[in-house]
Design a protein around this motif. Structure first.
Motif, PDB file in Angstrom:
ATOM      1  N   GLY A   1     -13.974 -30.427 -10.135  1.00 15.41           N
ATOM      2  CA  GLY A   1     -12.627 -29.942  -9.834  1.00 15.41           C
ATOM      3  C   GLY A   1     -11.627 -30.302 -10.920  1.00 15.41           C
ATOM      4  O   GLY A   1     -11.985 -30.779 -11.997  1.00 15.41           O
ATOM      5  N   SER A   2     -10.355 -30.054 -10.634  1.00 15.98           N
ATOM      6  CA  SER A   2      -9.306 -30.362 -11.605  1.00 15.98           C
ATOM      7  C   SER A   2      -8.526 -31.597 -11.144  1.00 15.98           C
ATOM      8  O   SER A   2      -8.640 -32.031 -10.007  1.00 15.98           O
ATOM      9  CB  SER A   2      -8.361 -29.179 -11.751  1.00 15.98           C
ATOM     10  OG  SER A   2      -7.443 -29.159 -10.691  1.00 15.98           O
ATOM     11  N   CYS A   3      -7.737 -32.130 -12.068  1.00 12.76           N
ATOM     12  CA  CYS A   3      -7.040 -33.400 -11.819  1.00 12.76           C
ATOM     13  C   CYS A   3      -5.717 -33.137 -11.119  1.00 12.76           C
ATOM     14  O   CYS A   3      -4.961 -32.256 -11.498  1.00 12.76           O
ATOM     15  CB  CYS A   3      -6.785 -34.099 -13.147  1.00 12.76           C
ATOM     16  SG  CYS A   3      -6.145 -35.762 -12.943  1.00 12.76           S
ATOM     17  N   ARG A   4      -5.432 -33.921 -10.072  1.00 11.33           N
ATOM     18  CA  ARG A   4      -4.126 -33.828  -9.421  1.00 11.33           C
ATOM     19  C   ARG A   4      -3.313 -35.084  -9.677  1.00 11.33           C
ATOM     20  O   ARG A   4      -2.313 -35.318  -9.002  1.00 11.33           O
ATOM     21  CB  ARG A   4      -4.309 -33.682  -7.928  1.00 11.33           C
ATOM     22  CG  ARG A   4      -4.147 -32.260  -7.429  1.00 11.33           C
ATOM     23  CD  ARG A   4      -4.859 -32.217  -6.114  1.00 11.33           C
ATOM     24  NE  ARG A   4      -4.322 -31.255  -5.200  1.00 11.33           N
ATOM     25  CZ  ARG A   4      -4.899 -31.019  -4.021  1.00 11.33           C
ATOM     26  NH1 ARG A   4      -5.975 -31.695  -3.665  1.00 11.33           N
ATOM     27  NH2 ARG A   4      -4.397 -30.144  -3.213  1.00 11.33           N
ATOM     28  N   ASN A   5      -3.763 -35.904 -10.584  1.00  9.79           N
ATOM     29  CA  ASN A   5      -3.065 -37.154 -10.921  1.00  9.79           C
ATOM     30  C   ASN A   5      -2.856 -38.056  -9.714  1.00  9.79           C
ATOM     31  O   ASN A   5      -1.803 -38.643  -9.534  1.00  9.79           O
ATOM     32  CB  ASN A   5      -1.729 -36.849 -11.608  1.00  9.79           C
ATOM     33  CG  ASN A   5      -1.925 -36.106 -12.919  1.00  9.79           C
ATOM     34  OD1 ASN A   5      -2.985 -36.210 -13.524  1.00  9.79           O
ATOM     35  ND2 ASN A   5      -0.922 -35.369 -13.356  1.00  9.79           N
ATOM     36  N   TYR A   6      -3.880 -38.149  -8.886  1.00  7.53           N
ATOM     37  CA  TYR A   6      -3.845 -39.044  -7.718  1.00  7.53           C
ATOM     38  C   TYR A   6      -4.182 -40.483  -8.104  1.00  7.53           C
ATOM     39  O   TYR A   6      -3.785 -41.406  -7.428  1.00  7.53           O
ATOM     40  CB  TYR A   6      -4.886 -38.599  -6.693  1.00  7.53           C
ATOM     41  CG  TYR A   6      -4.493 -37.454  -5.797  1.00  7.53           C
ATOM     42  CD1 TYR A   6      -3.297 -36.783  -5.950  1.00  7.53           C
ATOM     43  CD2 TYR A   6      -5.341 -37.064  -4.760  1.00  7.53           C
ATOM     44  CE1 TYR A   6      -2.969 -35.735  -5.107  1.00  7.53           C
ATOM     45  CE2 TYR A   6      -5.010 -36.020  -3.919  1.00  7.53           C
ATOM     46  CZ  TYR A   6      -3.827 -35.351  -4.101  1.00  7.53           C
ATOM     47  OH  TYR A   6      -3.512 -34.326  -3.270  1.00  7.53           O
ATOM     48  N   HIS A  37       6.697 -36.769  -7.386  1.00  8.07           N
ATOM     49  CA  HIS A  37       5.363 -36.753  -7.991  1.00  8.07           C
ATOM     50  C   HIS A  37       5.325 -35.842  -9.221  1.00  8.07           C
ATOM     51  O   HIS A  37       4.773 -36.202 -10.248  1.00  8.07           O
ATOM     52  CB  HIS A  37       4.308 -36.303  -6.982  1.00  8.07           C
ATOM     53  CG  HIS A  37       2.922 -36.202  -7.583  1.00  8.07           C
ATOM     54  ND1 HIS A  37       2.185 -37.312  -7.919  1.00  8.07           N
ATOM     55  CD2 HIS A  37       2.174 -35.143  -7.946  1.00  8.07           C
ATOM     56  CE1 HIS A  37       1.036 -36.928  -8.449  1.00  8.07           C
ATOM     57  NE2 HIS A  37       0.998 -35.612  -8.486  1.00  8.07           N
ATOM     58  N   GLY A  38       5.947 -34.660  -9.088  1.00  9.71           N
ATOM     59  CA  GLY A  38       5.827 -33.650 -10.138  1.00  9.71           C
ATOM     60  C   GLY A  38       6.397 -34.091 -11.473  1.00  9.71           C
ATOM     61  O   GLY A  38       5.799 -33.837 -12.520  1.00  9.71           O
ATOM     62  N   ALA A  39       7.533 -34.774 -11.447  1.00 11.21           N
ATOM     63  CA  ALA A  39       8.186 -35.137 -12.705  1.00 11.21           C
ATOM     64  C   ALA A  39       7.369 -36.167 -13.476  1.00 11.21           C
ATOM     65  O   ALA A  39       7.309 -36.136 -14.703  1.00 11.21           O
ATOM     66  CB  ALA A  39       9.588 -35.663 -12.445  1.00 11.21           C
ATOM     67  N   TRP A  40       6.670 -37.066 -12.752  1.00 13.04           N
ATOM     68  CA  TRP A  40       5.805 -37.996 -13.472  1.00 13.04           C
ATOM     69  C   TRP A  40       4.522 -37.304 -13.892  1.00 13.04           C
ATOM     70  O   TRP A  40       4.043 -37.449 -15.019  1.00 13.04           O
ATOM     71  CB  TRP A  40       5.465 -39.227 -12.616  1.00 13.04           C
ATOM     72  CG  TRP A  40       4.319 -39.960 -13.225  1.00 13.04           C
ATOM     73  CD1 TRP A  40       4.376 -40.747 -14.339  1.00 13.04           C
ATOM     74  CD2 TRP A  40       2.939 -39.886 -12.850  1.00 13.04           C
ATOM     75  NE1 TRP A  40       3.109 -41.178 -14.670  1.00 13.04           N
ATOM     76  CE2 TRP A  40       2.216 -40.670 -13.762  1.00 13.04           C
ATOM     77  CE3 TRP A  40       2.256 -39.238 -11.822  1.00 13.04           C
ATOM     78  CZ2 TRP A  40       0.833 -40.821 -13.679  1.00 13.04           C
ATOM     79  CZ3 TRP A  40       0.886 -39.386 -11.748  1.00 13.04           C
ATOM     80  CH2 TRP A  40       0.184 -40.173 -12.671  1.00 13.04           C
ATOM     81  N   SER A  41       3.994 -36.525 -12.948  1.00  8.60           N
ATOM     82  CA  SER A  41       2.694 -35.890 -13.148  1.00  8.60           C
ATOM     83  C   SER A  41       2.675 -35.014 -14.403  1.00  8.60           C
ATOM     84  O   SER A  41       1.658 -34.936 -15.091  1.00  8.60           O
ATOM     85  CB  SER A  41       2.372 -35.058 -11.909  1.00  8.60           C
ATOM     86  OG  SER A  41       1.065 -34.574 -11.944  1.00  8.60           O
ATOM     87  N   LEU A  42       3.805 -34.374 -14.722  1.00  6.58           N
ATOM     88  CA  LEU A  42       3.808 -33.478 -15.884  1.00  6.58           C
ATOM     89  C   LEU A  42       3.604 -34.250 -17.182  1.00  6.58           C
ATOM     90  O   LEU A  42       2.948 -33.763 -18.102  1.00  6.58           O
ATOM     91  CB  LEU A  42       5.085 -32.618 -15.910  1.00  6.58           C
ATOM     92  CG  LEU A  42       6.420 -33.172 -16.343  1.00  6.58           C
ATOM     93  CD1 LEU A  42       6.636 -32.987 -17.845  1.00  6.58           C
ATOM     94  CD2 LEU A  42       7.532 -32.443 -15.601  1.00  6.58           C
ATOM     95  N   PHE A  43       4.121 -35.462 -17.234  1.00  8.30           N
ATOM     96  CA  PHE A  43       3.908 -36.278 -18.438  1.00  8.30           C
ATOM     97  C   PHE A  43       2.438 -36.680 -18.571  1.00  8.30           C
ATOM     98  O   PHE A  43       1.879 -36.676 -19.668  1.00  8.30           O
ATOM     99  CB  PHE A  43       4.784 -37.537 -18.406  1.00  8.30           C
ATOM    100  CG  PHE A  43       6.244 -37.244 -18.607  1.00  8.30           C
ATOM    101  CD1 PHE A  43       6.740 -36.958 -19.863  1.00  8.30           C
ATOM    102  CD2 PHE A  43       7.123 -37.231 -17.535  1.00  8.30           C
ATOM    103  CE1 PHE A  43       8.071 -36.673 -20.061  1.00  8.30           C
ATOM    104  CE2 PHE A  43       8.464 -36.946 -17.716  1.00  8.30           C
ATOM    105  CZ  PHE A  43       8.940 -36.663 -18.982  1.00  8.30           C
ATOM    106  N   GLN A  44       1.816 -37.021 -17.448  1.00  6.74           N
ATOM    107  CA  GLN A  44       0.394 -37.394 -17.478  1.00  6.74           C
ATOM    108  C   GLN A  44      -0.454 -36.187 -17.873  1.00  6.74           C
ATOM    109  O   GLN A  44      -1.362 -36.295 -18.682  1.00  6.74           O
ATOM    110  CB  GLN A  44      -0.004 -37.950 -16.103  1.00  6.74           C
ATOM    111  CG  GLN A  44      -1.509 -38.107 -15.878  1.00  6.74           C
ATOM    112  CD  GLN A  44      -2.128 -39.228 -16.698  1.00  6.74           C
ATOM    113  OE1 GLN A  44      -1.455 -39.911 -17.455  1.00  6.74           O
ATOM    114  NE2 GLN A  44      -3.431 -39.402 -16.571  1.00  6.74           N
ATOM    115  N   THR A  45      -0.134 -35.022 -17.310  1.00  8.25           N
ATOM    116  CA  THR A  45      -0.910 -33.819 -17.594  1.00  8.25           C
ATOM    117  C   THR A  45      -0.816 -33.441 -19.067  1.00  8.25           C
ATOM    118  O   THR A  45      -1.802 -33.027 -19.678  1.00  8.25           O
ATOM    119  CB  THR A  45      -0.411 -32.655 -16.724  1.00  8.25           C
ATOM    120  OG1 THR A  45      -0.629 -33.007 -15.358  1.00  8.25           O
ATOM    121  CG2 THR A  45      -1.137 -31.362 -17.030  1.00  8.25           C
TER     122      THR A  45
END
Lengths: 258, 247
Positions: free
Chosen positions: A212-217, B184-192
């Motif tokens: 799958g893909s990453c959801r940053n969990y 979650h989204g604002a942090w997650s975009l940097f990680q992605t």
């Protein structure tokens, strides 16, 4: 100590399985989890019941063979350990313990608690190598490496390929595994020649295997027996995006003037 | 273009598209929120509410290089395209992920790292998309909601709409949902995008908290202030609406 075990039983990849309940009595607290499973299997064999099939090899936490989801957590409740390094003293007497195999479309269950993890091998074969020349042995310290980089590469190289990251991920993603493998080679000077080709090949293989893909969990990081950081996922993403979007396709191409 | 095609083909690339379109929408929200706060700036000497002047500016900006209203349309199209790409990629990724984990564990799952906002992204996002349709029908197109809609009379439209507790509760509730989505989204975009690392992680997490809370507070201050009677009636605020529309 006495335990009630609910264990996933499945004859082969094509048959449906289910949880079966077994009681084990008189287990020493010093017994490891896998030794407890051995005792259970001995007793099952004596009763002419098919023993529980499970994977194990080194039993010292370095080979990555053992793979059990214990009470919903890959490798059980203790952080930073594999199943084989989990001891029965980490449980309470009388506990009910649920044991299931890794769950992911890319890791089909072959029998009971054993899954086929050869998808990981194919990701490695796709790009997890460095080229070496076949001439005389080079001087080991010929290439200087900054100690902090060497340490970081070793943090990634700690990955034993057990697949707990995939088992923990609600998306069945192999991002932590692939990123650890991409990074431990990509950080070192010896891994530079194939750095961007490697990330492309390994990520595409990872996708082709059905992960799958990453959801940053970050559930993978929490389950990893080697406590590998999701920072490597960020690093892999950066290398992948750079090689997809920025690096020249044809660096030796000709250019016309106006 | 083949590069963008390759990007779209891969799951990491799709995530990157979600991250980039998400950050475009965050940028839009910041501008939108900043503009909205003009309702608290009172009125000009002529009695026109500052927020109406700002709304007029949104159409006149770029003139005379650009035709009247076109700069606003450019922004609208960029945001709309971002939204569509964001949703398409997320839906495709969610489908891909369901296939990647067809069998669930029998034992109840205890999440150790994944926060509730992270796990609820698909739900908070869906609520925001549904709300968006209603919000545009109420304040851009007009015709929905309890108060009559007058094009250009931003202050009056807001005042009329937020006399009703149902609309106040709806707007404040959805702003909380957006705040949770951004947490979650604002942090997650940097990680992605691979821009997070252990040195910056704390700051980026704090930034996403500040963004989520800030967006929530800035946007919900408006319906609450209109409802609580904090704000003047539109007639007192600007007596010369008629003269302005005749100009």
């Amino acid at each position: 100590m006495n335990f009630t075990l609910r264990i996933w039983r499945q004859t082969d990849a094509n048959t449906d399985g289910d949880l079966e309940t077994y009681k084990v009595q008189d287990i020493e607290p010093t017994c490891s989890f896998l030794e407890m499973m051995d005792i259970l299997n001995e007793r099952l064999t004596e009763r002419n019941v098919e023993p529980v099939a499970f994977d194990s090899d080194c039993r010292e936490g370095i080979c990555g063979m053992c793979s059990m989801v214990i009470n919903g957590k890959p490798h059980g409740p203790k952080d930073g350990t594999t199943t084989c390094q989990l001891y029965m003293r980490h449980f309470e007497d009388g506990d009910e313990i649920t044991i299931e195999p890794w769950r992911s479309a890319a890791f089909p269950v072959t029998r009971d608690l054993i899954v086929d993890r050869s998808a990981f091998d194919r990701i490695m074969q796709a790009g997890g190598y460095v080229t070496v020349h076949s001439g005389p042995k080079p001087e080991p310290n010929a290439i200087p490496i900054e100690p902090s980089i060497a340490e970081e590469a070793l943090d990634a190289a700690c990955c034993i390929g057990c697949g707990a990251c995939v088992a923990a991920c609600p998306n069945g993603a192999a991002m932590l595994y692939t990123s650890a493998k991409v990074s431990h080679l990509g950080l070192l000077p010896q891994g530079q020649p194939e750095r961007f080709e490697r990330v492309q090949k390994m990520v595409h293989q990872m996708e082709a295997e059905g992960f799958g893909s990453c959801r940053n969990y970050a559930e993978c990081e929490a389950a990893c027996p080697k406590e590998i950081s999701i920072k490597f996922i960020g690093r892999m993403n950066r290398d992948f995006l750079k090689s997809t979007l920025i690096l020249p396709n044809n660096p030796r191409g000709k250019m016309d003037s106006q | 273009m083949s590069r963008l095609g390759n990007l779209y083909q891969s799951v990491i690339g799709k995530k990157a598209i979600v991250a980039v379109t998400g950050s475009i929408m965050i940028g839009f929200l910041l501008l939108h929120g900043w503009g909205n706060l003009k309702v608290f700036s009172g009125a000009t000497a002529a009695g026109v509410p500052e927020v109406d002047v700002y709304a007029d500016f949104l159409r006149t900006m770029g003139v005379p290089i650009l035709p009247y209203g076109s700069a606003l349309w450019i922004i609208r199209i960029v945001v709309l395209v971002s939204l569509i790409l964001h949703v398409i990629c997320v839906v495709q990724l969610a489908r891909h992920n369901r296939k990647a984990r067809p069998v669930h564990y029998k034992h109840a799952r205890n999440f150790e790292e994944a926060t509730l906002p992270a796990r609820a992204m698909i739900y908070t996002g869906s609520i925001v998309v549904l709300f968006l349709g209603f919000h545009l029908a109420q304040f851009t197109v007009g015709g929905v909601g309890s108060a009559p809609f007058v094009q250009g009379d931003v202050y009056g439209n807001l005042y009329g709409a937020f006399q009703h507790p149902v609309y106040v509760a709806l707007y404040v509730g959805v702003m909380a949902v957006i705040g949770i989505h951004l947490y979650h989204g604002a942090w997650s975009l940097f990680q992605t995008l691979g821009w997070d690392n252990p040195d910056r992680n704390k700051s980026l997490r704090m930034l996403s908290v500040a963004l989520g809370v800030g967006i929530f507070l800035a946007f919900s201050a408006i319906p609450i202030s209109f409802f609580s009677g904090e704000m003047n009636k539109p007639s007192l605020q600007h007596a010369d609406t008629s003269s302005r529309s005749n100009k």
